[in-house]
Design a protein around this motif. Structure first.
Motif, PDB file in Angstrom:
ATOM      1  N   GLY A 102       0.819  -1.215   0.000  1.00 38.22           N
ATOM      2  CA  GLY A 102       0.000   0.000   0.000  1.00 38.22           C
ATOM      3  C   GLY A 102       0.848   1.257   0.000  1.00 38.22           C
ATOM      4  O   GLY A 102       0.568   2.205  -0.742  1.00 38.22           O
ATOM      5  N   LEU A 103       1.908   1.262   0.820  1.00 41.14           N
ATOM      6  CA  LEU A 103       2.797   2.427   0.849  1.00 41.14           C
ATOM      7  C   LEU A 103       3.529   2.593  -0.485  1.00 41.14           C
ATOM      8  O   LEU A 103       3.704   3.708  -0.973  1.00 41.14           O
ATOM      9  CB  LEU A 103       3.807   2.295   1.989  1.00 41.14           C
ATOM     10  CG  LEU A 103       3.246   2.487   3.389  1.00 41.14           C
ATOM     11  CD1 LEU A 103       4.310   2.185   4.442  1.00 41.14           C
ATOM     12  CD2 LEU A 103       2.727   3.902   3.571  1.00 41.14           C
ATOM     13  N   PHE A 104       3.947   1.485  -1.070  1.00 35.06           N
ATOM     14  CA  PHE A 104       4.621   1.542  -2.363  1.00 35.06           C
ATOM     15  C   PHE A 104       3.705   2.136  -3.428  1.00 35.06           C
ATOM     16  O   PHE A 104       4.107   3.004  -4.198  1.00 35.06           O
ATOM     17  CB  PHE A 104       5.086   0.150  -2.778  1.00 35.06           C
ATOM     18  CG  PHE A 104       5.760   0.129  -4.121  1.00 35.06           C
ATOM     19  CD1 PHE A 104       7.050   0.613  -4.266  1.00 35.06           C
ATOM     20  CD2 PHE A 104       5.104  -0.361  -5.234  1.00 35.06           C
ATOM     21  CE1 PHE A 104       7.674   0.604  -5.495  1.00 35.06           C
ATOM     22  CE2 PHE A 104       5.714  -0.366  -6.477  1.00 35.06           C
ATOM     23  CZ  PHE A 104       7.000   0.115  -6.606  1.00 35.06           C
ATOM     24  N   ARG A 105       2.472   1.701  -3.469  1.00 35.84           N
ATOM     25  CA  ARG A 105       1.519   2.238  -4.451  1.00 35.84           C
ATOM     26  C   ARG A 105       1.242   3.719  -4.209  1.00 35.84           C
ATOM     27  O   ARG A 105       1.115   4.494  -5.152  1.00 35.84           O
ATOM     28  CB  ARG A 105       0.214   1.457  -4.419  1.00 35.84           C
ATOM     29  CG  ARG A 105       0.329   0.120  -5.081  1.00 35.84           C
ATOM     30  CD  ARG A 105      -0.985  -0.608  -5.029  1.00 35.84           C
ATOM     31  NE  ARG A 105      -0.837  -1.930  -5.587  1.00 35.84           N
ATOM     32  CZ  ARG A 105      -1.523  -2.374  -6.615  1.00 35.84           C
ATOM     33  NH1 ARG A 105      -2.425  -1.615  -7.186  1.00 35.84           N
ATOM     34  NH2 ARG A 105      -1.320  -3.581  -7.071  1.00 35.84           N
ATOM     35  N   LEU A 106       1.127   4.100  -2.950  1.00 32.31           N
ATOM     36  CA  LEU A 106       0.876   5.496  -2.615  1.00 32.31           C
ATOM     37  C   LEU A 106       2.037   6.380  -3.072  1.00 32.31           C
ATOM     38  O   LEU A 106       1.821   7.417  -3.699  1.00 32.31           O
ATOM     39  CB  LEU A 106       0.660   5.638  -1.099  1.00 32.31           C
ATOM     40  CG  LEU A 106       0.314   7.022  -0.585  1.00 32.31           C
ATOM     41  CD1 LEU A 106      -1.057   7.440  -1.092  1.00 32.31           C
ATOM     42  CD2 LEU A 106       0.348   7.029   0.929  1.00 32.31           C
ATOM     43  N   VAL A 107       3.252   5.957  -2.782  1.00 32.16           N
ATOM     44  CA  VAL A 107       4.428   6.730  -3.188  1.00 32.16           C
ATOM     45  C   VAL A 107       4.563   6.729  -4.701  1.00 32.16           C
ATOM     46  O   VAL A 107       4.894   7.757  -5.313  1.00 32.16           O
ATOM     47  CB  VAL A 107       5.704   6.167  -2.519  1.00 32.16           C
ATOM     48  CG1 VAL A 107       6.958   6.763  -3.115  1.00 32.16           C
ATOM     49  CG2 VAL A 107       5.659   6.404  -1.022  1.00 32.16           C
ATOM     50  N   ARG A 108       4.306   5.627  -5.321  1.00 30.55           N
ATOM     51  CA  ARG A 108       4.448   5.509  -6.777  1.00 30.55           C
ATOM     52  C   ARG A 108       3.454   6.417  -7.505  1.00 30.55           C
ATOM     53  O   ARG A 108       3.778   7.008  -8.520  1.00 30.55           O
ATOM     54  CB  ARG A 108       4.229   4.054  -7.182  1.00 30.55           C
ATOM     55  CG  ARG A 108       4.543   3.786  -8.599  1.00 30.55           C
ATOM     56  CD  ARG A 108       4.466   2.304  -8.857  1.00 30.55           C
ATOM     57  NE  ARG A 108       4.617   2.060 -10.282  1.00 30.55           N
ATOM     58  CZ  ARG A 108       4.240   0.976 -10.871  1.00 30.55           C
ATOM     59  NH1 ARG A 108       3.720  -0.002 -10.168  1.00 30.55           N
ATOM     60  NH2 ARG A 108       4.413   0.821 -12.147  1.00 30.55           N
ATOM     61  N   ARG A 109       2.238   6.534  -7.000  1.00 26.09           N
ATOM     62  CA  ARG A 109       1.232   7.399  -7.622  1.00 26.09           C
ATOM     63  C   ARG A 109       1.594   8.866  -7.510  1.00 26.09           C
ATOM     64  O   ARG A 109       1.294   9.656  -8.391  1.00 26.09           O
ATOM     65  CB  ARG A 109      -0.129   7.194  -6.956  1.00 26.09           C
ATOM     66  CG  ARG A 109      -0.843   5.996  -7.437  1.00 26.09           C
ATOM     67  CD  ARG A 109      -2.249   5.980  -6.930  1.00 26.09           C
ATOM     68  NE  ARG A 109      -2.789   4.639  -7.031  1.00 26.09           N
ATOM     69  CZ  ARG A 109      -3.767   4.172  -6.319  1.00 26.09           C
ATOM     70  NH1 ARG A 109      -4.340   4.922  -5.417  1.00 26.09           N
ATOM     71  NH2 ARG A 109      -4.176   2.950  -6.474  1.00 26.09           N
ATOM     72  N   ARG A 110       2.217   9.249  -6.406  1.00 20.67           N
ATOM     73  CA  ARG A 110       2.532  10.646  -6.191  1.00 20.67           C
ATOM     74  C   ARG A 110       3.812  11.087  -6.875  1.00 20.67           C
ATOM     75  O   ARG A 110       4.108  12.258  -6.947  1.00 20.67           O
ATOM     76  CB  ARG A 110       2.633  10.933  -4.700  1.00 20.67           C
ATOM     77  CG  ARG A 110       1.296  10.784  -4.006  1.00 20.67           C
ATOM     78  CD  ARG A 110       1.445  11.104  -2.538  1.00 20.67           C
ATOM     79  NE  ARG A 110       0.182  10.904  -1.870  1.00 20.67           N
ATOM     80  CZ  ARG A 110      -0.512  11.867  -1.326  1.00 20.67           C
ATOM     81  NH1 ARG A 110      -0.077  13.095  -1.347  1.00 20.67           N
ATOM     82  NH2 ARG A 110      -1.650  11.627  -0.710  1.00 20.67           N
ATOM     83  N   ALA A 111       4.621  10.131  -7.333  1.00 16.84           N
ATOM     84  CA  ALA A 111       5.878  10.491  -7.981  1.00 16.84           C
ATOM     85  C   ALA A 111       5.604  11.197  -9.302  1.00 16.84           C
ATOM     86  O   ALA A 111       4.741  10.775 -10.062  1.00 16.84           O
ATOM     87  CB  ALA A 111       6.732   9.249  -8.217  1.00 16.84           C
TER      88      ALA A 111
END
Length: 115
Positions: A102-111
């Motif tokens: 979940g954290l990976f997806r959150l960070v990846r979307r905001r990049a």
């Protein structure tokens, strides 16, 4: 996500689940380095109770979450120690994987996207 990465993650998750669910039952019950250090300076009776001396272990207290469902490397309410330990390990791996994913997806979307 590429197919190769998906297989890699699935394989890693499977290995982690096997280690947590099966191999965790073979872990040593002997005190680790921190426990051994905390015991230094005290004397113990035959039943393992402190009978004298000064050591860190004299100030030991129960953790605030000692009554939680996953306390003491097991699941409360399951009487079989091996099943309880294995399931708690599997549950821990799944929770960790879910939070990490979940954290990976959150960070990846905001990049920001590269041009």
């Amino acid at each position: 996500m590429s197919r190769r990465l998906g297989w890699f993650l699935a394989g890693g998750l499977l290995v982690a689940l096997l280690l947590a669910g099966v191999v965790s039952n073979f872990a040593s019950g002997s005190p680790d380095g921190l426990d051994a250090t905390a015991r230094e300076g005290c004397t113990f009776g035959a039943d393992g109770e402190i009978t004298g001396g000064t050591c860190m272990l004299r100030r030991e207290q129960d953790h605030q979450l000692a009554d939680s469902p996953l306390a003491d490397y097991g699941i409360k309410g399951i009487d079989n120690q091996y099943v309880s330990t294995g399931l708690s390990g599997v549950l821990g791996v799944l929770i960790t994987f879910a939070i990490g994913g979940g954290l990976f997806r959150l960070v990846r979307r905001r990049a920001p996207e590269k041009a």
